[in-house]
Each structure stands twice: as C-alpha cells, then as structure tokens.
Design an enzyme around this catalytic site. Structure first.
Site, mmCIF file in Angstrom:
data_model
loop_
_atom_site.group_PDB
_atom_site.id
_atom_site.type_symbol
_atom_site.label_atom_id
_atom_site.label_comp_id
_atom_site.label_asym_id
_atom_site.label_seq_id
_atom_site.Cartn_x
_atom_site.Cartn_y
_atom_site.Cartn_z
ATOM 1 N N LYS A 225 73.688 -37.660 75.551
ATOM 2 C CA LYS A 225 72.725 -37.674 76.652
ATOM 3 C C LYS A 225 73.344 -38.211 77.930
ATOM 4 C CE LYS A 225 69.870 -39.783 73.771
ATOM 5 N NZ LYS A 225 68.688 -40.515 73.276
ATOM 6 N N PRO B 155 64.480 -37.214 78.329
ATOM 7 C CA PRO B 155 65.575 -36.247 78.228
ATOM 8 C C PRO B 155 66.452 -36.508 77.009
ATOM 9 C CG PRO B 155 65.987 -37.846 79.962
ATOM 10 C CD PRO B 155 64.581 -38.051 79.523
ATOM 11 N N GLU B 156 66.656 -35.465 76.230
ATOM 12 C CA GLU B 156 67.570 -35.520 75.094
ATOM 13 C C GLU B 156 68.662 -34.476 75.357
ATOM 14 O OE1 GLU B 156 65.483 -35.619 71.311
ATOM 15 O OE2 GLU B 156 63.818 -36.724 72.202
#
Length: 446
Positions: free
Chosen positions: A60, A2-3
């Site tokens: 993030k 996940p970014e």
C-alpha cells in the site's frame, strides 16, 4: 480505506498521464504529522525542476521516481488519495475530495503542477498518511520491511503453505500483517477468506495444504480482478461479500446466507457462519467472539508499521469494562467487610443472648449491634445497660403481654426450642405455650 487495488489505480494514473513531464511548481503542506522528516521548503526544492520518470508501488506504498533522487514516497494510510485534475482516478469511501470541491483541496499535502499544465494532488483528510522524501525507497522502512506484494510477487503454494505452518495466529491477522504479505487490507482479507470458506479466526498453522492452495488462488483472483477494473467496486462480481459487508448486522446477506461480524485480527470482520466453519480448539472461543462482534465495531491499522485509525470504540469499551470491574471489586470488597463485620456481630449476639432474660431487649440489642456495624465498645455498653435494666425492673413481660408468674414458670417460658441460620446469622426462637394452659398452671400454684 485504500488497499492494494486503490493504490495501484493511483500508480497507473500517474504512469498514464505524468511520465516524462517536468514539475514546474510544488506546494507542500506545513503538516509534520503527514510530511515526515523534512521541511516543506526542502521538500519543494527537491521536486521543482525534476522530471517524472516512473511510478512504483509495493503493498500500500507508492513512490514517484524522478530523474534524480530523492524521490517522494506515499503511504496512503486510511484516506490518502491521488487526484489528477481532469482525470478520473478511483475514489473510495473515505476520500475527501469531491468534483465540486475547491482545487487544490484544503486537504492537499503535496500539490504538483507539470510543464504541460497538468496538476496532481495527494490529499489526506484524516492525516494518517505519511509522505517522505527518500533516496532509495525500497532499501529503507517501511518499504524494506514489507513482505512479497500480493499482485506483483505471488507466492507458490509450497511457499505459502510452509509460511502458514509456522504461524500460530488467526489467519486473518496473518493476512493483515504487511511483513507477511503486502497489500491486503480488511476488505480483501474478508473477501478471500469468504471465497476460500475459511473462518477468519482459524489458526493458520493447522490449515491444510489443500485449503492453503485454495486461499492463495482466491487472493490472486481477487487482487487481479480489483486491479483490472481500477478498484472500481461497482465492477466487482455481484457474488462478492464486499457488496454487503458494510451493512448492519442482521441485514447483511450474500447469496441468501447471513453475514455475521466478529473482531478478528483487530478489525471488524464479515464472514458467513454457514460456510466458514472454525475447527479445533478455537471453535468455542470464536463463538464468544461472534457475540461480541455483533455489537462492537472497531477500526485498526493494517499492521503496516504506521499508526492509522485508533481503535476508539474498542478502547472506550475497554475503559468502561475496566471501570465496571473496578466498581464490582469495590462493591465486593465492601460486601466482604460487611459480611465479616456482621459475622462477628452475630457470634457476639448469640453470646449476649445467654445473658439477656428479656426477648424484646434481645431484639433491641441485636438491631443496635447491626446498626453500629460491629462496634465492640458500643455493643458492650448496650449489653451492660440492658443487664442493669433487667436488674432494676424485676419480672418482665411476656411476648403476649401477660406477666411472668415465678422464676420457674418464667424459665420454662424462656427455654430455647431451636436455633436456625438465615443468611449466615444465627437466630433464636422460644417455644410459646398456649395462654390458657399457662393460666391454669398459675392458678393451681396459687
């Protein structure tokens, strides 16, 4: 992993479906590696009965604001994900929960049931995420240490160029540094550098203002587009390198151009050599790195202050190289000792040759010296034994089997014609006269 776009999609899902609802039940996993600094019971007690007011994100990291502090904060790591039962939230490669999996997932770290029956879960299969309970998330690490958010706090060209001019590191490493700009991870960095036609290992400080402006424009466009489609990568433009960067080396192409892989900023990095040229002193260095990158795949944290995926393959490669270097050093040391020992033997062998009258004995002695590895005492004993044998035997046989005629003749036969060197060792060779000539001389003397 996940970014920014993936975390933003999770934030928007909570904002769209959970705001104004009360938490009636909370289940917190007994996992101190992920649940950081608070016991499951204390965490649960701080959530139950509270109403969700808002959901925020920086880089993030995401946190849920309740009607009173403290607030749960989520650092997604490599596989952290938000799931809302019955609601489609963006999924990505390392997400652990599938539609037909048990609910809540066995990988759930925080499970919330809301007063309208809606259920929310934060999962993390790989346990690199961090979940905290903070009174003011923006005032303490890790959020307080983050640089401007790539989506919410875009830099101006002047700010961006000025910051770049002070950084004498590779541009990709700089983009991954969350204290410089937050939210950019590995795939976004590769994408924006490809679109800006900048090599990932190019030193940031020598990038022109014009190229910095282009790069900043690409960052804004990529982040905005990815967030707009909810991080659904099937909706990313087909011209993006994103769609091919996971393919194997030699089979990865974008717009007909070959993609190569190197290690830049500690991460496996996809780039197009035909379009992304490196300039300056780094060009030769990059060529070597490109060759290494073809066979080495590494994983790395995105410099966001948390341990994520350990660089397993690279570490193993480093260990192998270290072992190999150690073996090579040992081998070199052994060879050096042997060479030195042989060198001493050779020197002494040549000295002993003067005292040996018989070539065959000399050969035996030389072989013995080598076999003993330069043992001086044994060599001396062998030399004395050879001398005694010569004294007892009298005349010796020639190499061709004929007997020596007299001292003068034997002396002529045993003159040294030349000395040659082979592999650092001196060897001797005597001139052998034709047998017929020697026989004639012998008969005349008789």
């Amino acid at each position: 992993m996940p970014e920014l776009p993936e975390v933003e999609a999770a934030r928007r899902a909570i904002e769209d479906h959970c705001i104004g609802k009360k938490i009636v039940k909370a289940i917190i996993a007994d996992d101190p590696k992920v649940i950081d600094g608070v016991s499951p019971d204390d965490f649960r007690a701080s959530l139950e009965g509270k109403t969700i007011v808002a959901a925020y994100r920086k880089g993030k990291n995401m946190w849920i604001e309740l009607d009173s502090s403290p607030f749960p904060t989520f650092q997604f790591g490599m596989a952290g994900a938000i799931y809302i039962k019955g609601v489609a939230v963006t999924k990505y490669k390392r997400s652990a929960v599938k539609d037909d999996d048990e609910w809540p997932s066995k990988y759930s770290k925080v499970f919330l049931e809301l007063d309208d029956g809606l259920e929310l879960s934060f999962t993390d299969k790989r346990r690199f995420a961090r979940v905290r309970l903070l009174k003011n998330p923006v005032s303490v690490p890790p959020i307080s240490e983050l640089g401007p958010d790539a989506l919410l706090e875009p830099m101006t060209v002047d700010e961006f160029y000025k910051a770049f001019s002070k950084k004498k590191i590779g541009v990709k490493a700089l983009l991954l540094d969350q204290s410089f700009i937050s939210g950019i991870g590995n795939w976004i960095a590769d994408e924006v550098l490809y679109q800006a036609r900048i090599h990932p290992m190019q030193t940031a400080s020598i990038i022109s203002k014009e190229d910095c402006a282009t790069l900043l424009k690409c960052i804004n466009e990529v982040v905005e587009k990815a967030a707009e489609v909810g991080a659904d990568n099937s909706q990313y433009p087909s011209s993006w390198i994103f769609h091919s960067r996971e393919k194997k080396p030699g089979k990865a192409f974008v717009d007909g151009k070959k993609i190569e892989f190197i290690t830049a900023g500690g991460r496996t990095s996809a780039f197009v050599p035909d379009l992304q040229k490196i300039v300056g002193a780094e060009s030769a260095k990059a060529a070597g790195k490109r060759q290494q990158g073809k066979v080495k795949r590494v994983k790395h944290n995105d410099s966001d202050g948390e341990d994520e995926e350990p660089e397993i393959e690279e570490a193993e490669a480093g260990k192998s190289k270290g072992k190999q270097r150690g073996t090579d050093n040992k081998r070199a040391s052994t060879n050096k000792k042997l060479k030195g020992s042989n060198g001493d033997n050779d020197e002494n062998d040549n000295d002993n040759d003067e005292g040996l009258k018989n070539p065959s004995e000399k050969a035996k002695h030389s072989g013995s010296s080598k076999g003993k590895g330069g043992n001086q005492e044994k060599k001396a004993r062998a030399n004395m034994a050879a001398k005694r044998k010569l004294e007892e035997s009298g005349d010796d046989e020639d190499d061709d089997g004929s007997e020596g005629d007299d001292d003068n003749e034997g002396g002529k036969d045993r003159k040294l014609s030349s000395k040659t060197k082979s592999k650092g060792k001196k060897t001797t060779k005597r001139t052998a006269e034709p047998r017929q000539t020697r026989n004639k001389l012998s008969n005349k003397q008789k």
